[in-house]
Design an enzyme around this catalytic site. Structure first.
Site, mmCIF file in Angstrom:
data_model
loop_
_atom_site.group_PDB
_atom_site.id
_atom_site.type_symbol
_atom_site.label_atom_id
_atom_site.label_comp_id
_atom_site.label_asym_id
_atom_site.label_seq_id
_atom_site.Cartn_x
_atom_site.Cartn_y
_atom_site.Cartn_z
ATOM 1 N N SER A 70 37.968 44.201 36.446
ATOM 2 C CA SER A 70 39.296 44.384 37.037
ATOM 3 C C SER A 70 40.177 45.373 36.274
ATOM 4 O O SER A 70 39.791 46.518 36.052
ATOM 5 C CB SER A 70 39.925 42.997 37.134
ATOM 6 O OG SER A 70 41.174 43.043 37.733
ATOM 7 N N ASP A 288 39.687 46.938 40.250
ATOM 8 C CA ASP A 288 38.759 46.486 41.294
ATOM 9 C C ASP A 288 39.462 46.302 42.640
ATOM 10 O O ASP A 288 38.910 45.697 43.561
ATOM 11 C CB ASP A 288 37.996 45.213 40.870
ATOM 12 C CG ASP A 288 38.910 44.022 40.687
ATOM 13 O OD1 ASP A 288 40.131 44.218 40.493
ATOM 14 O OD2 ASP A 288 38.414 42.875 40.740
ATOM 15 N N GLU A 380 50.877 36.427 42.980
ATOM 16 C CA GLU A 380 51.276 36.391 41.585
ATOM 17 C C GLU A 380 52.208 37.583 41.366
ATOM 18 O O GLU A 380 52.084 38.608 42.053
ATOM 19 C CB GLU A 380 50.055 36.529 40.667
ATOM 20 C CG GLU A 380 49.174 35.296 40.666
ATOM 21 C CD GLU A 380 48.149 35.327 39.536
ATOM 22 O OE1 GLU A 380 48.172 34.404 38.712
ATOM 23 O OE2 GLU A 380 47.343 36.267 39.478
ATOM 24 N N ALA A 381 53.109 37.457 40.391
ATOM 25 C CA ALA A 381 54.045 38.548 40.123
ATOM 26 C C ALA A 381 53.292 39.851 39.851
ATOM 27 O O ALA A 381 53.755 40.939 40.185
ATOM 28 C CB ALA A 381 54.932 38.182 38.941
ATOM 29 N N ASN A 382 52.078 39.737 39.286
ATOM 30 C CA ASN A 382 51.307 40.930 38.945
ATOM 31 C C ASN A 382 50.667 41.620 40.156
ATOM 32 O O ASN A 382 49.940 42.595 40.001
ATOM 33 C CB ASN A 382 50.236 40.581 37.914
ATOM 34 C CG ASN A 382 49.229 39.572 38.441
ATOM 35 O OD1 ASN A 382 48.971 39.509 39.645
ATOM 36 N ND2 ASN A 382 48.653 38.779 37.563
ATOM 37 N N ARG A 505 52.784 29.422 27.329
ATOM 38 C CA ARG A 505 51.496 28.828 27.726
ATOM 39 C C ARG A 505 50.345 29.617 27.102
ATOM 40 O O ARG A 505 50.479 30.819 26.831
ATOM 41 C CB ARG A 505 51.333 28.791 29.257
ATOM 42 C CG ARG A 505 51.431 30.147 29.900
ATOM 43 C CD ARG A 505 51.117 30.079 31.384
ATOM 44 N NE ARG A 505 49.688 30.077 31.638
ATOM 45 C CZ ARG A 505 48.931 31.170 31.646
ATOM 46 N NH1 ARG A 505 49.434 32.352 31.391
ATOM 47 N NH2 ARG A 505 47.637 31.083 31.909
ATOM 48 N N SER A 507 47.069 31.728 27.179
ATOM 49 C CA SER A 507 46.414 32.559 28.190
ATOM 50 C C SER A 507 45.053 31.975 28.531
ATOM 51 O O SER A 507 44.380 31.407 27.679
ATOM 52 C CB SER A 507 46.248 33.973 27.653
ATOM 53 O OG SER A 507 45.267 34.656 28.402
ATOM 54 N N ARG A 514 51.124 33.234 25.651
ATOM 55 C CA ARG A 514 52.092 34.117 26.292
ATOM 56 C C ARG A 514 53.477 33.489 26.311
ATOM 57 O O ARG A 514 53.616 32.293 26.575
ATOM 58 C CB ARG A 514 51.685 34.406 27.736
ATOM 59 C CG ARG A 514 50.412 35.194 27.865
ATOM 60 C CD ARG A 514 50.259 35.733 29.297
ATOM 61 N NE ARG A 514 48.866 36.028 29.607
ATOM 62 C CZ ARG A 514 48.227 37.117 29.188
ATOM 63 N NH1 ARG A 514 48.851 38.003 28.446
ATOM 64 N NH2 ARG A 514 46.964 37.318 29.509
HETATM 65 C C1 LIG Z 1 50.819 36.639 33.019
HETATM 66 C C2 LIG Z 1 49.660 37.129 33.792
HETATM 67 O O1 LIG Z 1 49.751 38.163 34.453
HETATM 68 N N1 LIG Z 1 48.526 36.405 33.715
HETATM 69 C C3 LIG Z 1 47.297 36.801 34.405
HETATM 70 C C4 LIG Z 1 46.101 36.583 33.498
HETATM 71 O O2 LIG Z 1 46.025 35.206 33.189
HETATM 72 P P1 LIG Z 1 46.338 34.580 31.755
HETATM 73 O O3 LIG Z 1 45.843 33.163 31.867
HETATM 74 O O4 LIG Z 1 47.818 34.691 31.591
HETATM 75 O O5 LIG Z 1 45.627 35.410 30.742
HETATM 76 O O6 LIG Z 1 44.915 36.962 34.186
HETATM 77 C C5 LIG Z 1 44.641 36.173 35.360
HETATM 78 C C6 LIG Z 1 43.316 36.616 35.927
HETATM 79 O O7 LIG Z 1 43.333 37.957 36.311
HETATM 80 C C7 LIG Z 1 45.793 36.313 36.348
HETATM 81 O O8 LIG Z 1 45.553 35.467 37.422
HETATM 82 C C8 LIG Z 1 47.113 35.964 35.657
HETATM 83 O O9 LIG Z 1 48.193 36.200 36.510
HETATM 84 MG MG LIG Z 2 41.651 42.808 39.776
#
Ligand SMILES: CC(=O)N[C@H]1[C@@H](OP(=O)(O)O)O[C@H](CO)[C@@H](O)[C@@H]1O
Ligand SMILES: [Mg+2]
Length: 552
Positions: A70, A288, A380-382, A505, A507, A514
């Site tokens: 990704s 991706d 998701e915000a992302n 939380r 990650s 994070r």
């Molecule tokens: C803050 C943030 O953007 N976290 C991302 C990241 O997860 P974390 O558990 O925060 O590492 O990767 C995930 C998988 O791609 C996605 O689902 C999630 O939104």
């Molecule tokens: Mg991706």
């Protein structure tokens, strides 16, 4: 392959070609297995065997496997499985995957395979079918070869889709398995996908004005060839200008471009400066092509981000409006699913208009929660997200006999949306078309879209701690229950900030904790984030000498 003996022999013939590196523990996490590509050969080989077993378990239904990392750096790679309806692998099997990947030797691997077969009562006489694809990473081809050995070892029939986007692979899985049934999802080819999306798009924007040329940042990844093909299908209905399309340039993938770069650094990819004009819209895909972030420059050339929350607000409001216009507001409930990372202003905007649920991070949580609404919008915000139409919503749309031309029009729009939206998984190209449909209907530019609500300034900070597993959360990850006492200290800090919100939380994808913080004013959001980060660092015994300077 009909007996355990046959299978063990098959595995023995190939497994030693792909030995497990001895010093590494693998984990099937939120995004499947993910680490440096050169470390993954044994994992993908074993995933080949696992996919075959999963298919046998499900009466020979086709399982999908995607080799991708990704938005991560080019040297990373990863692998994940896709279940028959195009959804993510069932949670219990994530666990089986982790156990299989960590067996230290071929003998140990064969033993865990045999245990899995007994435990889950797999009938080895059943056929096994697997469809697989990869992104553009340099390690992809070697990993595909190791994966194919896994299929051969278990006598599975594989269909190699070569380089495809993650959402196309999910789409193909669903099409293959639903072929010839009442739920047939579409033609099982990439062109079938392109035809379905572009066909629905053209119907939805017929008679509307789309907004000139849309710039698409393809992150130098697999989105580039896919967007190029899509542009051919779209023709004049939506002219696209593709940038960052160098899939063969070493080091280019996700480098200073793509959705993750734009969202995390909150700025324009340098490659777009001088290309994007004031007032014009652009969007970035990730490596991706399952995430999408929009942005624009205002007349003073200031950068403005239109992230997953903004997409959610735009799309949810539009769908609610169409449901009402179709006279179905009493039958169809539209709801939104977010995570704690959703901007507080977006949650407020949405919650004033429709039901909103907050769930833990990770697409599978959002996807499952969205299934509880008749139409569930999740992002998701992302920028990862989609819209799910439940069977009852689809039935209501089919049965509805419109009494006015306006109702007929809204009904047609909703039916076309079902085809436009990739309901198996978040899909950057499908979401891009969805956004353009709504903007065309509303005659919105980026500016009016952005004005739906004003984002609260926010900051995301990573904290490296000794052991992130000591962090435990509750309330959809918005509060810490462990380490004991830390949440109380965070609360005390947050109270001092106007409109302050912060949470911590571990990650699920990186070895960090994070910290997220927001407040009414930018300096305050930053200060709160770095104070909480400092607090977390000190509280968990971080080395004072190595303490990052920006922590307060
Ligand atoms: C803050 C943030 O953007 N976290 C991302 C990241 O997860 P974390 O558990 O925060 O590492 O990767 C995930 C998988 O791609 C996605 O689902 C999630 O939104
Ligand atoms: Mg991706």
């Amino acid at each position: 392959m009909t007996t355990i003996e046959d299978l063990s022999e098959g595995i023995r013939a190939y497994a030693d070609l792909h030995p497990k590196p001895s010093n590494i523990q693998f984990q099937y996490g939120t995004a499947g297995f993910r680490t440096l590509g050169v470390l993954l050969e044994s994992v993908v080989f074993r995933v080949g065997v696992l996919a075959a077993l999963r298919s046998k378990k499900l009466d020979g239904k086709t399982i999908g496997v995607m080799i991708t990392a990704s938005h991560n750096p080019e040297q990373d790679n990863g692998v994940k499985l896709v279940d028959p309806r195009g959804e993510m692998l069932e949670a219990a099997w994530e666990n089986h995957a982790t156990i299989l990947a960590n067996a230290p030797t071929t003998d140990a691997f064969i033993e865990v395979v045999e245990n899995l077969i007994k435990l889950t009562k797999i009938d080895l006489a059943k056929p096994a079918n697997v469809v697989y694809a990869r992104d553009t990473r340099p390690t992809g081809l070697t990993l595909v070869a190791a994966f194919q050995d896994g299929l051969k070892a278990s006598g599975a029939t594989g269909r190699n889709e070569d380089i495809k986007t993650t959402p196309v692979l999910h789409y193909l899985v669903r099409c293959i398995n639903s072929k010839g049934t009442a739920e047939a999802y579409g033609e099982d080819s990439e062109d079938g996908y392109m035809r379905k999306l572009s066909g629905a798009f053209k119907k939805l924007v017929a008679g509307k004005k789309t907004h000139g040329l849309l710039i698409v940042d393809c992150a130098n990844g697999v989105g580039a060839p896919a967007a190029k093909r899509l542009a051919q299908f779209l023709g004049d209905s939506l002219p696209l200008q593709l940038v960052n399309t160098s899939i063969n340039t070493e080091g280019a993938l996700n480098n200073a471009c793509g959705a993750d770069f734009v969202k995390t650094s909150q700025r324009l990819p340098p490659s777009l400066s001088g290309v994007l004009r004031a007032g014009q819209r652009a969007c970035s895909l990730d490596g991706d092509a399952d995430r999408l972030i929009f942005f624009y420059l205002d007349e003073r050339n200031q950068f403005h981000l239109l992230d997953g929350d903004k997409i959610s607000a735009l799309v949810a409001a539009f769908i609610v409006e169409q449901v009402r216009l179709a006279g179905l507001e009493d039958t169809i409930e539209v709801g939104v699913v977010q995570t704690a990372y959703a901007n507080g202003a977006s949650t407020k905007y949405l919650a004033e208009r429709l039901p909103v649920t907050c769930v833990p991070t990770g697409v599978k949580h959002l996807h499952h929660a969205a299934e509880h609404y008749s139409i569930g919008v999740y992002f998701e915000a992302n920028g990862h997200g989609t819209v799910l139409f439940s069977p009852s919503a689809v039935a209501a749309l089919e049965q509805r006999r419109p009494s006015t031309p306006a109702q007929q029009t809204a009904l047609n729009h909703l039916k076309n949306l079902i085809d436009l939206i990739n309901q198996t998984v978040g899909d950057a190209l499908s979401d891009m078309l969805l956004v353009e449909v709504v903007l065309a209907h509303k005659s919105f530019s980026g500016i009016e879209w952005d004005a739906l609500y004003t984002d609260l300034p926010n900051r995301l900070v990573k904290v490296v701690v000794k052991d992130r597993s000591v962090f435990k959360t509750e309330d959809a990850e918005r509060r810490l229950v462990a380490p004991a006492g830390l949440q109380k200290k965070i609360d005390e800090l947050v109270r001092k900030y106007d409109g302050g919100r912060a949470f911590v939380r571990p990650s699920g994808t990186e070895d960090v904790v994070r910290v997220y913080a927001e407040a009414i004013l930018r300096p305050q959001a930053d200060e709160l984030a770095f104070k909480v980060a400092g607090l977390v660092y000190d509280f968990t015994g971080g080395d004072p000498v190595a303490r990052p300077r920006e922590f307060l």
